[in-house]
Write a protein that holds these residues in place. Structure first.
Motif, mmCIF file in Angstrom:
data_model
loop_
_atom_site.group_PDB
_atom_site.id
_atom_site.type_symbol
_atom_site.label_atom_id
_atom_site.label_comp_id
_atom_site.label_asym_id
_atom_site.label_seq_id
_atom_site.Cartn_x
_atom_site.Cartn_y
_atom_site.Cartn_z
ATOM 1 N N ARG A 172 -2.936 92.976 -7.299
ATOM 2 C CA ARG A 172 -1.791 92.528 -8.075
ATOM 3 C C ARG A 172 -2.109 92.789 -9.543
ATOM 4 N NH1 ARG A 172 0.172 93.085 -3.894
ATOM 5 N NH2 ARG A 172 1.036 91.519 -2.484
ATOM 6 N N PHE B 86 -0.089 93.694 -11.945
ATOM 7 C CA PHE B 86 0.933 93.267 -12.898
ATOM 8 C C PHE B 86 1.598 91.986 -12.401
ATOM 9 C CE2 PHE B 86 0.615 97.895 -13.126
ATOM 10 C CZ PHE B 86 0.348 98.075 -14.474
ATOM 11 N N GLY B 87 1.972 91.144 -13.354
ATOM 12 C CA GLY B 87 2.655 89.908 -12.995
ATOM 13 C C GLY B 87 1.674 88.788 -12.705
ATOM 14 N N ARG C 226 -0.050 85.485 -9.091
ATOM 15 C CA ARG C 226 -0.082 86.096 -7.770
ATOM 16 C C ARG C 226 -1.534 86.403 -7.416
ATOM 17 N NH1 ARG C 226 3.711 91.001 -6.977
ATOM 18 N NH2 ARG C 226 2.536 91.858 -8.742
ATOM 19 N N PRO D 100 -3.576 89.763 -14.883
ATOM 20 C CA PRO D 100 -2.645 90.895 -14.854
ATOM 21 C C PRO D 100 -2.683 91.688 -16.151
ATOM 22 C CG PRO D 100 -1.453 88.877 -15.302
ATOM 23 C CD PRO D 100 -2.875 88.463 -15.034
ATOM 24 N N ASP E 50 -0.307 93.112 -17.713
ATOM 25 C CA ASP E 50 0.877 93.012 -18.568
ATOM 26 C C ASP E 50 1.096 91.636 -19.178
ATOM 27 O OD1 ASP E 50 1.376 91.881 -16.106
ATOM 28 O OD2 ASP E 50 3.463 92.523 -16.020
ATOM 29 N N ASP E 51 0.145 90.721 -19.012
ATOM 30 C CA ASP E 51 0.324 89.362 -19.528
ATOM 31 C C ASP E 51 -1.029 88.831 -20.005
ATOM 32 O OD1 ASP E 51 0.826 86.725 -20.080
ATOM 33 O OD2 ASP E 51 1.772 86.257 -18.161
ATOM 34 N N GLY F 222 -1.830 85.483 -18.743
ATOM 35 C CA GLY F 222 -1.593 85.270 -17.319
ATOM 36 C C GLY F 222 -2.883 85.205 -16.516
ATOM 37 N N GLU G 297 -4.427 85.905 -12.558
ATOM 38 C CA GLU G 297 -4.170 86.666 -11.339
ATOM 39 C C GLU G 297 -4.531 85.791 -10.127
ATOM 40 O OE1 GLU G 297 -5.253 89.113 -7.954
ATOM 41 O OE2 GLU G 297 -6.712 88.092 -9.219
#
Length: 274
Positions: A97, A99-100, A103, A159, A161-162, A165, A167
């Motif tokens: 995972r 990206f995002g 998760r 991730p 892109d964040d 964030g 993972e």
């Protein structure tokens, strides 16, 4: 201790090569050493000579190292072209995972099964797990497996892109925090101050989620090797790999101190308590 030149491809001939299957998923795992098990997961773009060097340091500290091949060509010096291609494939793979946030990568189920099997084979109180870069957070998720007692997160980068964030799915994160509290475990984590792939916001999010169980170290950018392999110079393009590509193997260097701290942590959790 066997010395290998990290500037050329590593034959990895001091590791046993195994084909390991859990469920319907089979992967190559390189195994070497004696003592309690430590799963060392490679950074992007694979089991480079620097990753193998770190695995040997763990082995020579008294452990059986399990080095799963998750992407890339095993033993290869990471070039810009090949490394970029490996990264692109991994980013769209169903196993990860990339990206995002919030998760959990499916590959962590296989890695947890590997930890359980390694513990059964090697014995001792439990298993260590060291993740780096693309696999950095996997070491945390692996604590959902009861045998994992010593998780280490080196520059966890997902991730992509964040920056703030994590993972890992929220339910899994809560279960991890419960496990850390219940069994009095801590998580070691490392990053360089100027790392653009693992930024301060991510470590702040880990601290908010895990509290005092998250023990982090931020190294100054000046502590990073300024002449890493091509992929790290061209694609990573910032201080990043604390115990591999950007480690300076010389007395008094902060990266070498980080390596020694990790080895001491593994020893305390997996050997000293036996």
């Amino acid at each position: 201790m066997t010395l290998h030149d990290t500037s050329v491809d590593d034959p990895l001939d001091d590791f046993d090569t195994r084909s390991v299957t859990f469920g319907s998923d089979t992967k190559v795992v390189l195994v070497s050493g004696n003592g309690p098990a430590v799963v060392v997961m490679p950074e992007m773009p694979g089991i480079s000579p620097h990753v193998a060097r770190f695995a040997r340091w763990v082995r020579d500290a008294g452990f059986t190292v399990y080095l799963p091949s998750l992407f890339g060509r095993d033993g290869a010096v990471p070039t810009t072209e090949d490394g970029s291609a490996v990264m692109q494939r991994a980013c769209v793979s169903a196993e990860f995972r990339a990206f995002g946030a919030n998760r959990t990568s499916p590959v962590t189920r296989w890695l947890r099964a590997l930890a359980a099997a390694a513990h059964e084979e090697c014995g001792g109180p439990g298993v260590g797990a060291v993740g780096m870069c693309f696999t950095g957070n996997f070491a945390l998720t692996m604590t959902l497996e009861a045998s994992v007692l010593a998780p280490v997160l080196c520059q966890p980068s997902l991730p992509l892109d964040d920056p703030a964030g994590l993972e890992i799915a929220p339910d899994d994160l809560r279960a991890v925090r419960d496990r850390l509290d219940r069994d009095d475990l801590t998580v070691l984590a490392y990053r360089f101050a100027g790392d653009k792939w693992c930024r301060a916001e991510r470590f702040a999010a880990y601290s908010a989620a895990l509290g005092e169980r998250f023990v982090s170290t931020e190294l100054p950018d000046s502590a990073a090797d300024s002449t890493p392999p091509q992929f790290f110079a061209d694609v990573v393009a910032s201080p990043h790999s604390v115990v591999t590509a950007h480690l300076i193997d010389a007395a008094g260097e902060p990266t070498l101190a980080a390596r020694d701290e990790i080895l001491a942590f593994l020893t305390e959790r997996l050997i000293s308590t036996r």
